[in-house]
Design a protein around this motif. Structure first.
Motif, PDB file in Angstrom:
ATOM      1  N   ASP A   1      -7.804   6.462   6.746  1.00  0.00           N
ATOM      2  CA  ASP A   1      -7.496   7.837   7.134  1.00  0.00           C
ATOM      3  C   ASP A   1      -6.026   8.188   6.930  1.00  0.00           C
ATOM      4  O   ASP A   1      -5.586   9.271   7.313  1.00  0.00           O
ATOM      5  CB  ASP A   1      -7.896   8.074   8.591  1.00  0.00           C
ATOM      6  N   GLY A   2      -5.237   7.257   6.372  1.00  0.00           N
ATOM      7  CA  GLY A   2      -3.842   7.539   6.058  1.00  0.00           C
ATOM      8  C   GLY A   2      -2.843   7.011   7.063  1.00  0.00           C
ATOM      9  O   GLY A   2      -1.629   7.146   6.851  1.00  0.00           O
ATOM     10  N   ARG A   3      -3.319   6.419   8.167  1.00  0.00           N
ATOM     11  CA  ARG A   3      -2.380   5.830   9.118  1.00  0.00           C
ATOM     12  C   ARG A   3      -1.662   4.650   8.475  1.00  0.00           C
ATOM     13  O   ARG A   3      -2.245   3.905   7.679  1.00  0.00           O
ATOM     14  CB  ARG A   3      -3.110   5.365  10.374  1.00  0.00           C
ATOM     15  N   VAL A   4      -0.390   4.465   8.846  1.00  0.00           N
ATOM     16  CA  VAL A   4       0.409   3.353   8.309  1.00  0.00           C
ATOM     17  C   VAL A   4       0.382   2.225   9.328  1.00  0.00           C
ATOM     18  O   VAL A   4       0.874   2.379  10.457  1.00  0.00           O
ATOM     19  CB  VAL A   4       1.858   3.789   8.015  1.00  0.00           C
ATOM     20  N   ARG A   5      -0.182   1.107   8.951  1.00  0.00           N
ATOM     21  CA  ARG A   5      -0.349  -0.029   9.848  1.00  0.00           C
ATOM     22  C   ARG A   5       0.776  -1.036   9.651  1.00  0.00           C
ATOM     23  O   ARG A   5       1.298  -1.198   8.541  1.00  0.00           O
ATOM     24  CB  ARG A   5      -1.690  -0.708   9.592  1.00  0.00           C
ATOM     25  N   PRO A   6       1.144  -1.744  10.729  1.00  0.00           N
ATOM     26  CA  PRO A   6       2.212  -2.756  10.597  1.00  0.00           C
ATOM     27  C   PRO A   6       1.754  -3.946   9.773  1.00  0.00           C
ATOM     28  O   PRO A   6       0.559  -4.253   9.696  1.00  0.00           O
ATOM     29  CB  PRO A   6       2.494  -3.153  12.056  1.00  0.00           C
ATOM     30  N   VAL A   7       2.722  -4.613   9.168  1.00  0.00           N
ATOM     31  CA  VAL A   7       2.461  -5.800   8.358  1.00  0.00           C
ATOM     32  C   VAL A   7       3.422  -6.904   8.773  1.00  0.00           C
ATOM     33  O   VAL A   7       4.419  -6.656   9.467  1.00  0.00           O
ATOM     34  CB  VAL A   7       2.629  -5.497   6.846  1.00  0.00           C
TER      35      VAL A   7
ATOM     36  N   GLY B   1      11.436  15.085   9.038  1.00  0.00           N
ATOM     37  CA  GLY B   1      12.063  13.770   9.118  1.00  0.00           C
ATOM     38  C   GLY B   1      11.079  12.703   9.568  1.00  0.00           C
ATOM     39  O   GLY B   1       9.934  12.986   9.969  1.00  0.00           O
ATOM     40  N   LEU B   2      11.503  11.461   9.501  1.00  0.00           N
ATOM     41  CA  LEU B   2      10.705  10.331   9.964  1.00  0.00           C
ATOM     42  C   LEU B   2      11.303   9.783  11.255  1.00  0.00           C
ATOM     43  O   LEU B   2      12.444  10.100  11.618  1.00  0.00           O
ATOM     44  CB  LEU B   2      10.668   9.230   8.899  1.00  0.00           C
ATOM     45  N   ALA B   3      10.517   8.982  11.935  1.00  0.00           N
ATOM     46  CA  ALA B   3      10.960   8.406  13.205  1.00  0.00           C
ATOM     47  C   ALA B   3      12.126   7.459  12.968  1.00  0.00           C
ATOM     48  O   ALA B   3      12.125   6.675  12.013  1.00  0.00           O
ATOM     49  CB  ALA B   3       9.814   7.681  13.889  1.00  0.00           C
TER      50      ALA B   3
ATOM     51  N   ASP C   1       0.821  -1.219   0.000  1.00  0.00           N
ATOM     52  CA  ASP C   1       0.000   0.000   0.000  1.00  0.00           C
ATOM     53  C   ASP C   1       0.846   1.255   0.000  1.00  0.00           C
ATOM     54  O   ASP C   1       0.591   2.201  -0.758  1.00  0.00           O
ATOM     55  CB  ASP C   1      -0.915   0.015   1.230  1.00  0.00           C
ATOM     56  N   LEU C   2       1.850   1.299   0.863  1.00  0.00           N
ATOM     57  CA  LEU C   2       2.670   2.505   0.987  1.00  0.00           C
ATOM     58  C   LEU C   2       3.413   2.788  -0.321  1.00  0.00           C
ATOM     59  O   LEU C   2       3.511   3.945  -0.750  1.00  0.00           O
ATOM     60  CB  LEU C   2       3.659   2.323   2.141  1.00  0.00           C
ATOM     61  N   GLY C   3       3.916   1.746  -0.964  1.00  0.00           N
ATOM     62  CA  GLY C   3       4.615   1.932  -2.236  1.00  0.00           C
ATOM     63  C   GLY C   3       3.679   2.372  -3.335  1.00  0.00           C
ATOM     64  O   GLY C   3       4.035   3.223  -4.175  1.00  0.00           O
TER      65      GLY C   3
ATOM     66  N   ALA D   1       7.223   5.556   9.509  1.00  0.00           N
ATOM     67  CA  ALA D   1       6.199   6.537   9.127  1.00  0.00           C
ATOM     68  C   ALA D   1       4.899   6.208   9.850  1.00  0.00           C
ATOM     69  O   ALA D   1       4.271   5.190   9.540  1.00  0.00           O
ATOM     70  CB  ALA D   1       5.984   6.526   7.618  1.00  0.00           C
ATOM     71  N   PRO D   2       4.457   7.029  10.798  1.00  0.00           N
ATOM     72  CA  PRO D   2       3.173   6.756  11.452  1.00  0.00           C
ATOM     73  C   PRO D   2       1.977   7.084  10.580  1.00  0.00           C
ATOM     74  O   PRO D   2       0.887   6.515  10.762  1.00  0.00           O
ATOM     75  CB  PRO D   2       3.219   7.657  12.692  1.00  0.00           C
ATOM     76  N   HIS D   3       2.132   8.024   9.612  1.00  0.00           N
ATOM     77  CA  HIS D   3       1.016   8.463   8.779  1.00  0.00           C
ATOM     78  C   HIS D   3       1.542   8.783   7.392  1.00  0.00           C
ATOM     79  O   HIS D   3       2.729   9.110   7.205  1.00  0.00           O
ATOM     80  CB  HIS D   3       0.361   9.700   9.407  1.00  0.00           C
ATOM     81  N   LEU D   4       0.656   8.700   6.402  1.00  0.00           N
ATOM     82  CA  LEU D   4       1.062   9.008   5.032  1.00  0.00           C
ATOM     83  C   LEU D   4       1.497  10.464   4.917  1.00  0.00           C
ATOM     84  O   LEU D   4       2.383  10.787   4.118  1.00  0.00           O
ATOM     85  CB  LEU D   4      -0.099   8.707   4.075  1.00  0.00           C
ATOM     86  N   ARG D   5       0.895  11.350   5.715  1.00  0.00           N
ATOM     87  CA  ARG D   5       1.317  12.767   5.680  1.00  0.00           C
ATOM     88  C   ARG D   5       2.789  12.917   6.057  1.00  0.00           C
ATOM     89  O   ARG D   5       3.507  13.742   5.494  1.00  0.00           O
ATOM     90  CB  ARG D   5       0.452  13.594   6.635  1.00  0.00           C
ATOM     91  N   ASP D   6       3.234  12.101   7.037  1.00  0.00           N
ATOM     92  CA  ASP D   6       4.642  12.179   7.446  1.00  0.00           C
ATOM     93  C   ASP D   6       5.572  11.727   6.329  1.00  0.00           C
ATOM     94  O   ASP D   6       6.659  12.289   6.144  1.00  0.00           O
ATOM     95  CB  ASP D   6       4.854  11.316   8.691  1.00  0.00           C
ATOM     96  N   LEU D   7       5.153  10.698   5.590  1.00  0.00           N
ATOM     97  CA  LEU D   7       5.975  10.234   4.464  1.00  0.00           C
ATOM     98  C   LEU D   7       6.034  11.290   3.368  1.00  0.00           C
ATOM     99  O   LEU D   7       7.106  11.526   2.772  1.00  0.00           O
ATOM    100  CB  LEU D   7       5.417   8.918   3.918  1.00  0.00           C
ATOM    101  N   VAL D   8       4.900  11.952   3.098  1.00  0.00           N
ATOM    102  CA  VAL D   8       4.879  13.011   2.085  1.00  0.00           C
ATOM    103  C   VAL D   8       5.822  14.138   2.485  1.00  0.00           C
ATOM    104  O   VAL D   8       6.597  14.661   1.660  1.00  0.00           O
ATOM    105  CB  VAL D   8       3.444  13.526   1.886  1.00  0.00           C
ATOM    106  N   ALA D   9       5.778  14.536   3.761  1.00  0.00           N
ATOM    107  CA  ALA D   9       6.667  15.607   4.223  1.00  0.00           C
ATOM    108  C   ALA D   9       8.128  15.194   4.115  1.00  0.00           C
ATOM    109  O   ALA D   9       9.002  16.022   3.780  1.00  0.00           O
ATOM    110  CB  ALA D   9       6.317  15.967   5.666  1.00  0.00           C
ATOM    111  N   TRP D  10       8.430  13.927   4.376  1.00  0.00           N
ATOM    112  CA  TRP D  10       9.814  13.448   4.259  1.00  0.00           C
ATOM    113  C   TRP D  10      10.270  13.459   2.802  1.00  0.00           C
ATOM    114  O   TRP D  10      11.405  13.845   2.498  1.00  0.00           O
ATOM    115  CB  TRP D  10       9.910  12.042   4.841  1.00  0.00           C
ATOM    116  N   LEU D  11       9.386  13.043   1.887  1.00  0.00           N
ATOM    117  CA  LEU D  11       9.746  13.045   0.469  1.00  0.00           C
ATOM    118  C   LEU D  11       9.969  14.456  -0.044  1.00  0.00           C
ATOM    119  O   LEU D  11      10.792  14.679  -0.936  1.00  0.00           O
ATOM    120  CB  LEU D  11       8.647  12.350  -0.342  1.00  0.00           C
TER     121      LEU D  11
END
Length: 503
Positions: A113-119, A173-175, A82-84, A158-168
């Motif tokens: 809602d954009g949260r990144v869940r563990p897999v 930064g990310l955690a 999903d994230l990719g 990345a806890p949320h997709l918004r955080d990944l967008v900001a990092w890109l």
């Protein structure tokens, strides 16, 4: 027609392969097409990703969106893409730059809602990415503890997709993973808790020293299960390589601890006798999942009330015990899982199983029928067979004088060190792994030492496989005795373990 790409990892068993995710934006009616052999869970990613992107404040493109997962002939299972997929779409629309996507793998499931869940499978996925030359990975924030186990690759959460967008966009930064704290001491039951049963305790020590399979027979309540549960405490701790291998299996299975995911103690797996063949060996729809035997890799598989398991489940173990791995073929592909474990079996002597044999109401035919559920070929692969007797009185055994686990483990580790020095140049870890031809040709024993084996084979009491297993037990007994090689005494003791019948 803008095209962008991101990278993720597909798992085949505990082996991973980097997947290229391409996003192509075209005209026409608004729809999303996903190609590349996705399973049902991955096909639903179209709706998950679209909602996650919109609820993260990012635009979803109008018109046709084609998502391709390459290699196209490799089955894709699960929601870790999903994230990719979301990142590839955002890069294709120009919402985020694609510079940081090169050399980065992305693993994670998106909530609406954009949260990144563990897999599952973070550890083997990152090991595969590192082997493929990737230098960065973005994983769910909740999976950072597991991801930090892999050295040589930069990991961010990345806890949320918004955080990944900001990092890109290089806006935030990310955690980062926290340094691991001191590992908690393993909680294993103590062998001193077992009352009496000196012969069974000795057999358990021999099994731990050589990695041998074991059968306990006796009435209920004599300590069969207690003894089996104390075997992992006698075994050596897993090496770094073995820990990662075992942890990878548990990661794919989804049974890792969130606080301390690294498995350092040999696992102990005790399935109920109602378990299915697929749950025991591995299976399921699509690509097969690991079974109980793979979760017991480098540890102990305990089958209590083994005569109740049924022939199909027990006979499915025969090939695995010889090869140390299980190969499961499905329409979508064949999966190989490691399954090198110590097998411990426990059974009652008959169906009624009274505390005393004199109270048994089973006929001799019924007793034979009950124990015949353990077939000859399966028993031939069990090295040590022990009959446990009921205790006459607790006061007859001073539990304070029973040897604790640490004292017995000290002798086991010394015996293991002797075996390791002997077999190290050949790549074998314990006596149980040494092939029979090597024992007979390269490490031949004197004729006077093996005369007992020859006589047992002449009268049909021992098969060729059984003779090889006797030799392995004899080497273990010699290691425990501090002898450089086994003699007639160790051969006789090994044969006595093999010739004990269950009834």
């Amino acid at each position: 027609m803008p095209i962008a790409k991101a990278f993720s990892v597909a798992l085949l068993g505990i082996d991973g392969r980097v997947i290229e995710i391409e996003a192509d934006l075209g005209g026409g009616l608004s729809r999303v097409t996903l190609v590349g052999l996705p399973d049902a869970g991955l096909r639903e990613a179209k709706d998950r990703v679209r909602s996650a992107v919109r609820n993260s404040g990012q635009p979803w493109p109008d018109g046709k969106v084609t998502l391709g997962l390459s290699p196209a002939n490799l089955p894709k299972v699960g929601s870790a893409y999903d994230l990719g997929i979301a990142t590839a779409v955002l890069a294709a629309t120009g919402a985020v730059p694609a510079t940081r996507l090169l050399g980065t793998v992305l693993l994670g499931e998106l909530a609406l809602d954009g949260r990144v869940r563990p897999v599952r499978g973070i550890l083997p996925g990152l090991l595969a990415a590192r082997a493929a030359g990737y230098r960065r990975a973005v994983v769910p924030a909740d999976s950072l503890v597991e991801a930090a186990l892999v050295d040589g690759i930069e990991v961010a959460g990345a806890p949320h997709l918004r955080d990944l967008v900001a990092w890109l966009k290089n806006e935030a930064g990310l955690a980062a993973p926290e340094p691991p704290g001191p590992a908690a001491p393993p909680a294993v039951p103590d062998l001193a808790d077992v009352v009496g049963q000196p012969e069974a305790r000795w057999a358990l020590e021999v099994a731990a020293a050589g990695g041998h399979h074991l059968l306990f027979t006796g009435p209920p309540g004599v300590g069969k299960t207690m003894l089996a549960r104390r075997l992992p405490g006698l075994l050596p701790r897993l090496s770094s390589e073995e820990s990662l291998e075992v942890t990878a299996v548990h990661s794919v299975d989804g049974s890792l601890s969130k606080s301390s995911p690294l498995v350092t103690v040999p696992p102990f797996v005790a399935p109920h006798h109602s378990i299915t063949v697929a749950a025991l060996i591995g299976g399921g729809s699509g690509l097969a999942s690991p079974g109980a035997i793979s979760r017991a890799h480098r540890g102990v598989l305990f089958l209590d009330e083994v005569c109740e398991f049924g022939g199909q489940r027990l006979e499915s173990l025969r090939t695995v015990l010889e090869e140390g791995e299980v190969r499961i073929a499905r329409v979508k592909g064949a999966i190989t899982y490691p399954a090198r474990f110590q097998l411990v079996l426990a059974t009652n002597p008959c169906a009624c199983a009274p505390p005393k044999d004199a109270d048994c109401v089973c006929s001799p035919t019924a007793r034979r029928r009950y124990l015949s559920r353990l077939s000859g070929p399966l028993l031939d692969r069990v090295d040590l067979r022990v009959r446990l007797r009921p205790l006459s009185a607790l006061s007859a055994h001073d539990t304070g004088t029973a040897e604790p686990t640490e004292k017995v483990r000290g002798r086991v580790l010394q015996a293991r060190e002797r075996a390791t020095r002997r077999w190290n140049e050949h790549g074998w870890r314990s006596n149980s792994e040494v092939p029979g031809p090597a024992l007979r040709r390269e490490f031949t024993l004197p004729t006077e030492a093996t005369a007992l084996l020859d006589r047992a084979m002449e009268r049909g009491a021992l098969s060729g496989r059984g003779a090889d297993r006797c030799l392995r037990i004899a080497w273990t007994l010699a290691d425990l005795d501090g002898e450089p090689r086994p003699g007639a005494e160790q051969i006789g003791s090994a044969l006595a373990f093999r010739e004990r019948v269950a009834a």
